[in-house]
Motif scaffolding. Sequence first.
Motif, PDB file in Angstrom:
ATOM      1  N   VAL A  58       0.833  -1.209   0.000  1.00 28.65           N
ATOM      2  CA  VAL A  58       0.000   0.000   0.000  1.00 28.65           C
ATOM      3  C   VAL A  58       0.868   1.260   0.000  1.00 28.65           C
ATOM      4  O   VAL A  58       0.662   2.183  -0.816  1.00 28.65           O
ATOM      5  N   ILE A  59       1.860   1.309   0.896  1.00 24.38           N
ATOM      6  CA  ILE A  59       2.746   2.483   0.956  1.00 24.38           C
ATOM      7  C   ILE A  59       3.505   2.649  -0.356  1.00 24.38           C
ATOM      8  O   ILE A  59       3.631   3.759  -0.892  1.00 24.38           O
ATOM      9  N   GLY A  60       4.031   1.538  -0.892  1.00 25.81           N
ATOM     10  CA  GLY A  60       4.793   1.589  -2.137  1.00 25.81           C
ATOM     11  C   GLY A  60       3.956   2.073  -3.310  1.00 25.81           C
ATOM     12  O   GLY A  60       4.412   2.895  -4.118  1.00 25.81           O
ATOM     13  N   LEU A  61       2.706   1.592  -3.412  1.00 22.21           N
ATOM     14  CA  LEU A  61       1.831   2.007  -4.513  1.00 22.21           C
ATOM     15  C   LEU A  61       1.448   3.481  -4.394  1.00 22.21           C
ATOM     16  O   LEU A  61       1.498   4.223  -5.387  1.00 22.21           O
ATOM     17  N   PHE A  62       1.040   3.904  -3.188  1.00 22.25           N
ATOM     18  CA  PHE A  62       0.685   5.314  -3.006  1.00 22.25           C
ATOM     19  C   PHE A  62       1.883   6.219  -3.289  1.00 22.25           C
ATOM     20  O   PHE A  62       1.770   7.233  -3.999  1.00 22.25           O
ATOM     21  N   ALA A  63       3.046   5.866  -2.719  1.00 25.13           N
ATOM     22  CA  ALA A  63       4.240   6.701  -2.896  1.00 25.13           C
ATOM     23  C   ALA A  63       4.634   6.789  -4.363  1.00 25.13           C
ATOM     24  O   ALA A  63       4.880   7.882  -4.903  1.00 25.13           O
ATOM     25  N   THR A  64       4.691   5.637  -5.038  1.00 21.49           N
ATOM     26  CA  THR A  64       5.071   5.622  -6.458  1.00 21.49           C
ATOM     27  C   THR A  64       4.067   6.401  -7.296  1.00 21.49           C
ATOM     28  O   THR A  64       4.440   7.176  -8.184  1.00 21.49           O
ATOM     29  N   GLY A  65       2.766   6.194  -7.012  1.00 22.65           N
ATOM     30  CA  GLY A  65       1.734   6.876  -7.777  1.00 22.65           C
ATOM     31  C   GLY A  65       1.821   8.386  -7.671  1.00 22.65           C
ATOM     32  O   GLY A  65       1.805   9.107  -8.679  1.00 22.65           O
TER      33      GLY A  65
END
Length: 372
Positions: A58-65
């Motif tokens: 979740v953190i990785g997807l939000f941050a990357t997005g």
Amino acid sequence: MSYFIYLLIVASLLDVFFQLTVVSLFSLTFLLYGLSLILGSLISGFCLDKFGAKLIVVIGLFATGFIVLGYPLIDTTGQMQLLRFVHGLASGLLLPAPFVYLAGLNTDKTKHRLILFSGVSFAVALMIGSALGLIIEPKFSLNHVVISLGISMIILAILVIVFFPSEPKVTKEKSTLPATLNLVKNLLNEQHFGFAYAGALLLMFSNGALAYLLPLKIYSLDYGNQLLLFLIITLALVSSLVFALPMSRLDQHFSKSLVMTVGVLILAICLLLFGVFKLKTLLFIVIILYGIAFTCVLSSILTLVVEGSAQVNRGMAYGLSSCFGTFGVISGVFIPALFPTLFTSFFISALVLILCSAYLFYSIKVNQGVSS
């Protein structure tokens, strides 16, 4: 559920492969992105074992997005380099997480299916990510693509929050820096992981060299982007097909490390042939052979990591795989770029793989002697 995780694998890898096609490879920006990707993967390995895969996904997807959505706002080279560095950290954090979540669903009955679809996801991400980079100028603007990619990442993060169950809690030793360093040392010294990490480094070294040199080769022959796009699509299709065929299960009949090492040697031969051949037909034959070898190496790496990791060290095991793979891409770009001619660059890249595969053959023989 597992199919959605494969989609996450495609998304995390697609972001990385797309960046490799739009960033000038032999540049400070690429080096910063690659180094931060390594650092992000190490942080991810530590956090995955401590907090679980769902939170890191979740953190990785939000941050990357959100980071990707910032690219259209960039005005200067310094801002771009800073954003690339932060982007690499976020991508590195995300990259191992879907694999770890998927590995948690693994049983003896589903192991081959897990490896099969993970490999196909890798090939699909390679095809889509590379193709997007190549069709941006003639078909779309860069801003349209990165905005679409960023929004997709954010939507995936929301879906993970809503639909993904959390992993069962596992009792683990307290995570301290000395304990983490000791875990890394133990993983590197373990035979399963030693061969897996060597394979990840050499496979991605070969891919990095190919990503840097093949476009230069195609343009030197005045063939243009279309042939390059068809070659990449052929590579992805061959890899996907071979993963679905019994050939991808060679490591069930032979030593996984042996299959991997033979595959690396074939990759070296393919790089040599790319340096020599000029006709389109011959280039397609070589890319097909490359795709077969690529699949054998990747399948062996995935099997070694899946079989060797336990739930208490799975995050760091996959995090280190991403680190070695990223370092392989960086060296695969920078080493051939040091030489003046295309043929010399292809030859040196192939020579590195041949020498490393010779050492791996020697290590296999030594280990067989010790075990007997």
